[in-house]
Design a protein around this motif. Sequence first.
Motif, PDB file in Angstrom:
ATOM      1  N   LEU A 239      35.587  53.841  53.610  1.00  0.00           N
ATOM      2  CA  LEU A 239      36.208  53.591  52.317  1.00  0.00           C
ATOM      3  C   LEU A 239      37.637  53.075  52.462  1.00  0.00           C
ATOM      4  CD1 LEU A 239      34.862  56.642  50.311  1.00  0.00           C
ATOM      5  CD2 LEU A 239      34.407  54.234  49.822  1.00  0.00           C
ATOM      6  N   ARG A 240      38.366  53.614  53.417  1.00  0.00           N
ATOM      7  CA  ARG A 240      39.731  53.102  53.628  1.00  0.00           C
ATOM      8  C   ARG A 240      39.701  51.621  53.977  1.00  0.00           C
ATOM      9  NH1 ARG A 240      42.538  58.096  57.066  1.00  0.00           N
ATOM     10  NH2 ARG A 240      42.631  59.569  55.316  1.00  0.00           N
ATOM     11  N   HIS A 241      38.747  51.216  54.806  1.00  0.00           N
ATOM     12  CA  HIS A 241      38.664  49.796  55.168  1.00  0.00           C
ATOM     13  C   HIS A 241      38.153  48.951  54.003  1.00  0.00           C
ATOM     14  CE1 HIS A 241      39.978  49.528  59.306  1.00  0.00           C
ATOM     15  NE2 HIS A 241      39.482  50.743  59.481  1.00  0.00           N
ATOM     16  N   ARG A 242      37.330  49.531  53.155  1.00  0.00           N
ATOM     17  CA  ARG A 242      36.876  48.805  51.957  1.00  0.00           C
ATOM     18  C   ARG A 242      38.085  48.424  51.094  1.00  0.00           C
ATOM     19  NH1 ARG A 242      32.306  48.081  48.828  1.00  0.00           N
ATOM     20  NH2 ARG A 242      32.695  47.959  46.580  1.00  0.00           N
ATOM     21  N   TYR A 243      38.955  49.399  50.850  1.00  0.00           N
ATOM     22  CA  TYR A 243      40.095  49.138  49.969  1.00  0.00           C
ATOM     23  C   TYR A 243      41.199  48.366  50.687  1.00  0.00           C
ATOM     24  CZ  TYR A 243      37.344  52.120  47.096  1.00  0.00           C
ATOM     25  OH  TYR A 243      36.272  52.626  46.389  1.00  0.00           O
ATOM     26  N   LEU A 244      41.307  48.532  51.992  1.00  0.00           N
ATOM     27  CA  LEU A 244      42.234  47.681  52.739  1.00  0.00           C
ATOM     28  C   LEU A 244      41.819  46.223  52.621  1.00  0.00           C
ATOM     29  CD1 LEU A 244      44.570  47.158  54.704  1.00  0.00           C
ATOM     30  CD2 LEU A 244      42.983  47.619  56.593  1.00  0.00           C
ATOM     31  N   THR A 245      40.525  45.961  52.692  1.00  0.00           N
ATOM     32  CA  THR A 245      40.036  44.585  52.568  1.00  0.00           C
ATOM     33  C   THR A 245      40.393  44.009  51.200  1.00  0.00           C
ATOM     34  OG1 THR A 245      38.217  45.021  54.098  1.00  0.00           O
ATOM     35  CG2 THR A 245      37.989  43.104  52.673  1.00  0.00           C
ATOM     36  N   LEU A 246      40.225  44.795  50.147  1.00  0.00           N
ATOM     37  CA  LEU A 246      40.622  44.354  48.812  1.00  0.00           C
ATOM     38  C   LEU A 246      42.117  44.023  48.766  1.00  0.00           C
ATOM     39  CD1 LEU A 246      38.768  46.793  46.369  1.00  0.00           C
ATOM     40  CD2 LEU A 246      38.596  44.303  46.376  1.00  0.00           C
ATOM     41  N   ILE A 247      42.911  44.883  49.358  1.00  0.00           N
ATOM     42  CA  ILE A 247      44.364  44.679  49.357  1.00  0.00           C
ATOM     43  C   ILE A 247      44.730  43.440  50.166  1.00  0.00           C
ATOM     44  CG2 ILE A 247      46.545  45.656  50.191  1.00  0.00           C
ATOM     45  CD1 ILE A 247      45.333  48.436  49.450  1.00  0.00           C
ATOM     46  N   MET A 248      44.102  43.271  51.328  1.00  0.00           N
ATOM     47  CA  MET A 248      44.430  42.121  52.169  1.00  0.00           C
ATOM     48  C   MET A 248      44.106  40.811  51.470  1.00  0.00           C
ATOM     49  SD  MET A 248      43.692  43.111  56.168  1.00  0.00           S
ATOM     50  CE  MET A 248      41.935  43.279  55.995  1.00  0.00           C
ATOM     51  N   ASP A 249      43.031  40.786  50.679  1.00  0.00           N
ATOM     52  CA  ASP A 249      42.700  39.566  49.946  1.00  0.00           C
ATOM     53  C   ASP A 249      43.837  39.174  49.005  1.00  0.00           C
ATOM     54  OD1 ASP A 249      40.298  39.233  51.203  1.00  0.00           O
ATOM     55  OD2 ASP A 249      39.061  39.945  49.545  1.00  0.00           O
ATOM     56  N   GLY A 250      44.526  40.180  48.451  1.00  0.00           N
ATOM     57  CA  GLY A 250      45.657  39.893  47.566  1.00  0.00           C
ATOM     58  C   GLY A 250      46.940  39.568  48.311  1.00  0.00           C
ATOM     59  N   LEU A 251      47.058  40.054  49.542  1.00  0.00           N
ATOM     60  CA  LEU A 251      48.254  39.791  50.335  1.00  0.00           C
ATOM     61  C   LEU A 251      48.247  38.394  50.951  1.00  0.00           C
ATOM     62  CD1 LEU A 251      48.542  43.150  52.358  1.00  0.00           C
ATOM     63  CD2 LEU A 251      49.937  42.448  50.409  1.00  0.00           C
ATOM     64  N   ARG A 252      47.057  37.889  51.192  1.00  0.00           N
ATOM     65  CA  ARG A 252      46.922  36.644  51.958  1.00  0.00           C
ATOM     66  C   ARG A 252      47.312  35.411  51.137  1.00  0.00           C
ATOM     67  NH1 ARG A 252      41.566  35.031  55.565  1.00  0.00           N
ATOM     68  NH2 ARG A 252      42.526  33.281  56.670  1.00  0.00           N
ATOM     69  N   VAL A 253      47.850  34.423  51.828  1.00  0.00           N
ATOM     70  CA  VAL A 253      48.147  33.121  51.222  1.00  0.00           C
ATOM     71  C   VAL A 253      47.278  32.076  51.897  1.00  0.00           C
ATOM     72  CG1 VAL A 253      49.904  31.384  50.817  1.00  0.00           C
ATOM     73  CG2 VAL A 253      50.538  33.813  50.745  1.00  0.00           C
ATOM     74  N   PRO A 254      46.397  31.362  51.140  1.00  0.00           N
ATOM     75  CA  PRO A 254      46.066  31.645  49.726  1.00  0.00           C
ATOM     76  C   PRO A 254      45.201  32.889  49.622  1.00  0.00           C
ATOM     77  CG  PRO A 254      44.635  29.931  50.583  1.00  0.00           C
ATOM     78  CD  PRO A 254      45.620  30.233  51.686  1.00  0.00           C
TER      79      PRO A 254
END
Length: 216
Positions: free
Chosen positions: A173-188
């Motif tokens: 679950l931690r990696h699930r939500y990290l993945t969501l967060i990383m999608d928002g951190l990344r450019v683009p």
Amino acid sequence: MTTAPMSGRKAQAARNDELILTAARAVFTADPAAPISAVAERAGVGISALYRRYPSKEALLRKLCGDGLKLYIEVARRAVDDEGDPWEVFAAYLRGIVDADTSSLTIRLAGTFEPTEELFRDSALASELAVRAHRRAVEAGVLRPDVTPADLALVFEQLASIKLGDAARTAELRHRYLTLIMDGLRVPPSRSPLPGPPPGEGELERRWVPDGRGKG
């Protein structure tokens, strides 16, 4: 060069030390005010064996946090030294810190003991490496420039607060939500497949039942 095997007594001491540290992490991240006797009981060692290695609760807390800092430094240094794809390197750094779970110690143990000079030095080095890993990602144009290292520190703490099911499910679950967060951190911004299924209703309900019992 081969390392000489430890004597029986030294090997037992090493095993006891590992048991003590594993137990201490579990006990004190659950309840920083727990007595040191709770660590001995969980580790299955005598209190005298614990005190021979760690003369006080504060000494044990310092050891836990010192080990956590060294692990953080190891992960961050790998990111700083890696000349590979900037986003993949930064993503591996984020995943490595989440797996190391050093933020659980920060959340629960910060302010509960007096740090040593060594801890201050390691903390400064960890911060320096985190800043360098962040700066490389920003300068490469793969990380949002309005995200700071302090933002990431709190992201790590938020992810460390997720504890659901056993250790494997918690990690998933931690990696699930990290993945969501990383999608928002990344450019683009990206839209990556999410690891593992979302939490089920039964998993969430079980948090409210003593000892984790409840309907599945």
